[in-house]
Design a protein around this motif. Sequence first.
Motif: not given
Length: 287
Positions: A254-275
Motif C-alpha cells: 500500500t501507499l498510505e497518506v497521513g502521519g507516521v503509519p500506526s503500525v510503527a507507533v505506540a498508543a496511550d494503552e502502550d504507555f500505561e502498560d509499559s509504565a
Amino acid sequence: MNAGFWTALEGAAQPINVFAIGEESLNASNGSLTAAGALAKLAALDSAELAKSCPNAIELLSMVAAAIASQKADAPTQLFRLGNLNDLERKLIADVLGEGEVAGGVALPDGSLMQIRESVLAGIWRVRLETDANHEYLEVGTIPEIVKRAAADLTAADFEIGQAPEGAMNVLPVLAELRERALAWRSGVRSQIINFTLLPMSPVDMSFLQETIGNGPIQLVSRGYGTCRVLSTGIRNVWSVQFFNAMDAIILDTLEVGGVPSVAVAADEDFEDSAERLQEIIEAYFK
C-alpha cells in the motif's frame, strides 16, 4: 500486477538499510533480548550490588517510568540523555529495555544515520547516531521526534506528474489522486490508503510511480504479527507500507497518506502498560 511498490528497479536508489543498535548486555548474548530474557538476567544479579554500582542508571529508569506514566499520544516526546552513564550502567539499561518490535533509521542530509529501536516496553525508544555511540538517548513517546521532523523537513510538499511512458495503464489517475490527498492532508485527519494488492497496475505503472515520488529518508521495520516495512517516500505525508508473510513475500502492498503509519507507533494503552511493567521491574530488582 508487479507486486511490491518498493521492488528495486534497475538503477533505482535503494531504501536505506535498518541497522540494529546492538549493544552488549550484562551477560552477552547473540540474540535479541526479550522482556522475559531481561528479567531472567536481572534475577541472577545482586540487586544491592547493582544499586551501588549503577546509581545513575537506576535513577534514569525511575525518571523514565514517571515520564511514560504521564505520556499521552498527542503530547511532545520526552528525552533522557545517556551521556553520564558508565559502561556497566549502559549495559544495565540495555538489559532492562531489551529490543522490541520496531527498529529502523533516519538518513540525515549530511549522510549520517540516526538509528532507532523500540524497547520491549512499547513507547520507550533508544536513539543514537550511527557514527557516534556517545550521541545516544532514550525517548518516551509514540515515535522518536527525529522521524516526524525528517518526514516533514526532508521531503517535498508537491510533485509534478510527467507524461506516462508507453505501456502505462492506471498510473496517471493514481498519481493525481495521491497528489490531491497528500496536499490536502492535515494532522488529526484519518490516514488514507491506496491498496496496490487490489489495484490493477502494470510493471510500467509501478516503475513510473516509484520514479515520480521517489525515496524518502525514513525506513522502519515492525516485527509484531509478521513483518511490516514502512518507508517514507520523497513526498510529504506519503508512505509505503508493505506486509510480508513467513516466506518474505509481499501479501499487502500500500501507499498510505497521513502521519507516521500506526503500525510503527505506540498508543496511550502502550504507555500505561509499559509504565506499570517498568515500575514493577524497578520495585522487584532495584529496591
